[in-house]
Design a protein around this motif. Structure first.
Motif, short mmCIF file in Angstrom:
data_model
loop_
_atom_site.label_atom_id
_atom_site.label_comp_id
_atom_site.label_asym_id
_atom_site.label_seq_id
_atom_site.Cartn_x
_atom_site.Cartn_y
_atom_site.Cartn_z
N LEU A 31 35.22 43.78 42.66
CA LEU A 31 36.57 43.87 43.21
C LEU A 31 36.60 43.57 44.71
CD1 LEU A 31 37.98 46.92 41.22
CD2 LEU A 31 38.26 44.47 40.77
N SER A 32 35.52 43.87 45.41
CA SER A 32 35.42 43.49 46.83
C SER A 32 35.40 41.97 46.96
CB SER A 32 34.16 44.09 47.45
OG SER A 32 34.22 45.48 47.45
N CYS A 33 34.68 41.33 46.08
CA CYS A 33 34.64 39.86 46.10
C CYS A 33 36.03 39.28 45.82
CB CYS A 33 33.62 39.37 45.07
SG CYS A 33 33.22 37.64 45.24
N VAL A 34 36.74 39.88 44.90
CA VAL A 34 38.11 39.44 44.60
C VAL A 34 38.99 39.61 45.84
CG1 VAL A 34 40.17 39.97 43.23
CG2 VAL A 34 37.94 39.84 42.13
N LEU A 35 38.84 40.75 46.53
CA LEU A 35 39.63 40.97 47.75
C LEU A 35 39.25 39.98 48.85
CD1 LEU A 35 39.84 44.84 48.12
CD2 LEU A 35 41.74 43.25 47.86
N LEU A 36 37.96 39.74 49.02
CA LEU A 36 37.51 38.81 50.07
C LEU A 36 38.04 37.41 49.85
CD1 LEU A 36 33.77 39.82 50.59
CD2 LEU A 36 35.64 40.03 52.24
N THR A 37 38.27 37.04 48.61
CA THR A 37 38.71 35.68 48.31
C THR A 37 40.20 35.60 47.99
OG1 THR A 37 38.08 35.88 45.97
CG2 THR A 37 36.41 35.02 47.50
N THR A 38 40.94 36.63 48.31
CA THR A 38 42.37 36.64 48.01
C THR A 38 43.10 35.50 48.71
OG1 THR A 38 42.44 39.00 47.62
CG2 THR A 38 44.50 37.98 48.26
N ASN A 39 42.80 35.27 49.97
CA ASN A 39 43.51 34.24 50.73
C ASN A 39 42.85 32.87 50.67
OD1 ASN A 39 45.48 36.10 51.62
ND2 ASN A 39 44.07 36.87 53.16
N LYS A 40 41.70 32.79 50.05
CA LYS A 40 41.01 31.51 49.90
C LYS A 40 40.19 31.59 48.61
CE LYS A 40 38.21 28.16 52.37
NZ LYS A 40 37.43 27.90 53.59
N THR A 41 40.86 31.29 47.52
CA THR A 41 40.28 31.45 46.19
C THR A 41 39.07 30.54 46.01
OG1 THR A 41 42.46 31.96 45.34
CG2 THR A 41 40.81 31.33 43.73
N LEU A 42 37.99 31.12 45.48
CA LEU A 42 36.81 30.34 45.15
C LEU A 42 36.79 29.96 43.68
CD1 LEU A 42 34.13 32.24 47.26
CD2 LEU A 42 35.43 30.19 47.86
N TRP A 43 37.35 30.82 42.85
CA TRP A 43 37.52 30.52 41.43
C TRP A 43 38.82 31.16 40.97
CZ3 TRP A 43 33.65 33.77 43.16
CH2 TRP A 43 33.81 35.11 42.86
N GLN A 44 39.35 30.62 39.90
CA GLN A 44 40.62 31.11 39.37
C GLN A 44 40.54 31.07 37.86
OE1 GLN A 44 43.50 31.80 41.33
NE2 GLN A 44 44.61 32.44 39.52
N PHE A 45 40.90 32.19 37.22
CA PHE A 45 40.97 32.20 35.77
C PHE A 45 42.30 31.61 35.35
CE2 PHE A 45 37.96 35.64 36.67
CZ PHE A 45 36.90 35.20 35.89
N GLU A 46 42.24 30.68 34.43
CA GLU A 46 43.44 29.97 33.97
C GLU A 46 43.67 30.33 32.51
OE1 GLU A 46 45.00 28.23 36.22
OE2 GLU A 46 43.44 27.97 37.71
N SER A 47 44.77 30.99 32.24
CA SER A 47 45.10 31.35 30.87
C SER A 47 46.61 31.27 30.69
CB SER A 47 44.63 32.77 30.56
OG SER A 47 45.14 33.21 29.32
N PRO A 48 47.04 30.74 29.57
CA PRO A 48 48.48 30.70 29.33
C PRO A 48 49.07 32.07 28.98
CG PRO A 48 47.30 29.76 27.47
CD PRO A 48 46.28 30.07 28.52
N ILE A 111 38.72 28.41 33.57
CA ILE A 111 38.36 28.76 34.94
C ILE A 111 38.32 27.47 35.75
CG2 ILE A 111 35.87 28.66 34.55
CD1 ILE A 111 35.59 31.05 36.48
N THR A 112 38.77 27.55 36.98
CA THR A 112 38.69 26.41 37.90
C THR A 112 38.00 26.87 39.18
OG1 THR A 112 40.91 26.91 38.76
CG2 THR A 112 40.76 25.24 37.01
N TYR A 113 37.37 25.93 39.86
CA TYR A 113 36.65 26.22 41.10
C TYR A 113 37.39 25.61 42.27
CZ TYR A 113 32.92 27.30 37.81
OH TYR A 113 32.19 27.82 36.79
#
Length: 169
Positions: A31-48, A111-113
């Motif tokens: 969750l810290s990693c998710v917070l650190l990358t909130t403003n500059k996403t390193l990966w994104q889960f893509e689901s409809p 997932i996208t990078y």
């Protein structure tokens, strides 16, 4: 779902309290990693059907505890003279398994990078994660400074903005 089934079969449910703090360490790290990358996403889960945040939630609170329960159950069964070999192979196996699941998710478009992240970085992070889990289990105070150093390196390497809490304007 697969992680729950695997954990039901091979996880050390009887001793979950023994691993509880390490499970929390893994969840806090994720969750810290998710917070650190909130403003500059390193990966994104893509689901409809489900959001990126809910995907992160499922991974943090289902997959990661299952990982700890299985890892420590298998770790306890290995003879002490084999632990070094086992640990090295198991770290490699776990990192490869996690990365393979991520690769399949990437190929299926789940997932996208972004911003310089790639499957190679994920493998490296996965390979580091498992030794940190064991270190936390054995010497929990030692792992926190190492984790902070790794977080600082990640912030520096990926030029992550450190304004997630509006500390810096």
């Amino acid at each position: 779902m697969a992680s729950v089934i695997i954990t039901w079969k091979w996880g050390d449910w009887r001793n979950w309290k023994q691993y509880y703090s390490t499970i929390l360490y893994l969840i806090i790290g994720d969750l810290s990693c998710v917070l650190l990358t909130t403003n500059k996403t390193l990966w994104q889960f893509e689901s409809p059907t489900i959001s990126n945040d809910f995907s992160e939630f499922l991974i943090a609170f289902i997959c990661f505890p299952c990982t700890c329960l299985v890892f420590f159950a298998l770790y306890a069964k290995v003879q002490s003279y084999r632990k070094t070999v086992y640990i090295s192979l198991f770290f490699l196996f776990c990192a490869t398994l996690y990365t393979s699941i991520e690769w399949l998710s990437f190929k299926l478009g789940f997932i996208t990078y972004h911003n310089g992240w790639s499957l190679y970085w994920s493998f490296g992070l996965n390979f580091i994660m498992f030794p940190l889990l064991l270190l936390h289990y054995k010497k929990s105070l030692l792992v926190w400074p190492l984790s902070l150093i790794l977080a600082a390196a990640m912030i520096y390497w990926f030029d992550l903005p450190f304004n997630m809490f509006n500390v810096i304007k």
